[in-house]
Design a protein around this motif. Structure first.
Motif, PDB file in Angstrom:
ATOM      1  N   GLY A 110      50.618  27.638  45.343  1.00 22.50           N
ATOM      2  CA  GLY A 110      50.247  27.584  46.754  1.00 22.50           C
ATOM      3  C   GLY A 110      48.761  27.809  46.970  1.00 22.50           C
ATOM      4  O   GLY A 110      48.342  28.219  48.043  1.00 22.50           O
ATOM      5  N   LEU A 111      47.972  27.546  45.934  1.00 23.02           N
ATOM      6  CA  LEU A 111      46.529  27.753  46.018  1.00 23.02           C
ATOM      7  C   LEU A 111      45.800  26.423  46.121  1.00 23.02           C
ATOM      8  O   LEU A 111      46.157  25.456  45.457  1.00 23.02           O
ATOM      9  N   GLU A 112      44.766  26.413  46.927  1.00 23.09           N
ATOM     10  CA  GLU A 112      43.893  25.251  46.999  1.00 23.09           C
ATOM     11  C   GLU A 112      42.868  25.366  45.885  1.00 23.09           C
ATOM     12  O   GLU A 112      42.308  26.452  45.669  1.00 23.09           O
ATOM     13  N   PRO A 113      42.606  24.284  45.185  1.00 27.74           N
ATOM     14  CA  PRO A 113      41.608  24.326  44.114  1.00 27.74           C
ATOM     15  C   PRO A 113      40.236  24.798  44.589  1.00 27.74           C
ATOM     16  O   PRO A 113      39.469  25.356  43.806  1.00 27.74           O
ATOM     17  N   SER A 114      39.925  24.631  45.857  1.00 24.25           N
ATOM     18  CA  SER A 114      38.621  25.056  46.373  1.00 24.25           C
ATOM     19  C   SER A 114      38.411  26.566  46.259  1.00 24.25           C
ATOM     20  O   SER A 114      37.276  27.032  46.225  1.00 24.25           O
ATOM     21  N   CYS A 115      39.489  27.370  46.155  1.00 22.72           N
ATOM     22  CA  CYS A 115      39.335  28.821  46.052  1.00 22.72           C
ATOM     23  C   CYS A 115      39.015  29.269  44.624  1.00 22.72           C
ATOM     24  O   CYS A 115      38.714  30.432  44.391  1.00 22.72           O
ATOM     25  N   LEU A 116      39.032  28.349  43.677  1.00 22.64           N
ATOM     26  CA  LEU A 116      38.725  28.657  42.285  1.00 22.64           C
ATOM     27  C   LEU A 116      37.220  28.741  42.070  1.00 22.64           C
ATOM     28  O   LEU A 116      36.441  28.244  42.884  1.00 22.64           O
ATOM     29  N   LEU A 123      35.006  26.332  44.779  1.00 21.13           N
ATOM     30  CA  LEU A 123      33.798  26.614  45.549  1.00 21.13           C
ATOM     31  C   LEU A 123      33.290  28.046  45.383  1.00 21.13           C
ATOM     32  O   LEU A 123      32.233  28.391  45.893  1.00 21.13           O
ATOM     33  N   THR A 124      34.031  28.911  44.690  1.00 14.32           N
ATOM     34  CA  THR A 124      33.618  30.293  44.485  1.00 14.32           C
ATOM     35  C   THR A 124      32.560  30.346  43.384  1.00 14.32           C
ATOM     36  O   THR A 124      32.783  29.809  42.298  1.00 14.32           O
ATOM     37  N   PRO A 125      31.420  30.969  43.662  1.00 14.70           N
ATOM     38  CA  PRO A 125      30.366  31.042  42.633  1.00 14.70           C
ATOM     39  C   PRO A 125      30.887  31.688  41.346  1.00 14.70           C
ATOM     40  O   PRO A 125      31.618  32.681  41.393  1.00 14.70           O
ATOM     41  N   ASP A 126      30.514  31.132  40.215  1.00 10.68           N
ATOM     42  CA  ASP A 126      30.943  31.674  38.925  1.00 10.68           C
ATOM     43  C   ASP A 126      30.540  33.137  38.759  1.00 10.68           C
ATOM     44  O   ASP A 126      31.212  33.899  38.069  1.00 10.68           O
ATOM     45  N   SER A 127      29.451  33.549  39.415  1.00 10.50           N
ATOM     46  CA  SER A 127      28.974  34.929  39.301  1.00 10.50           C
ATOM     47  C   SER A 127      29.974  35.940  39.870  1.00 10.50           C
ATOM     48  O   SER A 127      29.891  37.126  39.582  1.00 10.50           O
TER      49      SER A 127
END
Length: 153
Positions: A110-116, A123-127
């Motif tokens: 139920g997760l959108e890939p954009s929250c990864l 879209l979440t910064p790797d940091s």
């Protein structure tokens, strides 16, 4: 391994505390990036099974789903061999996906890939993602040998 177990326990304790504070169960959806795993990783399977068993034993209410993304074919082959021995609940919680995982992530977790994180196409910064470090050889041997695990009892 001890560091992983301590980190996992901190996360699970935080989820439990959040549940108490909000008076409803807060559950996590774990996404694991399996890129780079190979059959040589199997030598660590007993330790990994023991560590994941800790979460199941002490924090069963916390984990809603475990989605493994970018899994190589060898990982999928091994999982298919193990899956018949999992409980029905574990089978529902775990999903193994390859490189094109967006739709599977949505339908299973139920997760959108954009929250990864960005390295997984989100879209979440790797940091903002915890860095994985190499585990020193021999550390966690008590888990692989069926020892007591955390607390040493």
């Amino acid at each position: 391994t001890r560091g992983f177990v301590a980190h996992l326990e901190d996360l699970l304790q935080a989820g439990r505390a959040q549940s108490r504070g909000s008076r409803k169960i807060v559950r996590c959806r774990l996404v694991i990036d399996a890129r780079g795993l190979s059959l040589s990783t199997l030598r660590h399977l007993p330790a990994m099974m023991s560590m994941t068993g800790l979460g199941k034993q002490y924090f069963p209410e916390v984990t809603a789903s475990v989605t493994v993304v970018r899994a190589p074919r060898s990982f999928t082959f091994v999982y298919n061999a193990i899956e018949p021995f999992l409980t029905p609940v574990m089978k529902r919680k775990v999903c193994i996906l390859g490189e094109n995982f967006d739709e599977g992530l949505r339908s299973h977790a139920g997760l959108e890939p954009s929250c990864l994180p960005t390295f997984l196409g989100g879209l979440t910064p790797d940091s903002e993602v915890c860095v994985a470090a190499t585990v020193p050889q021999g550390l966690g041997r008590e888990f692989a040998l069926g020892g007591a695990g955390p607390g040493g009892s």
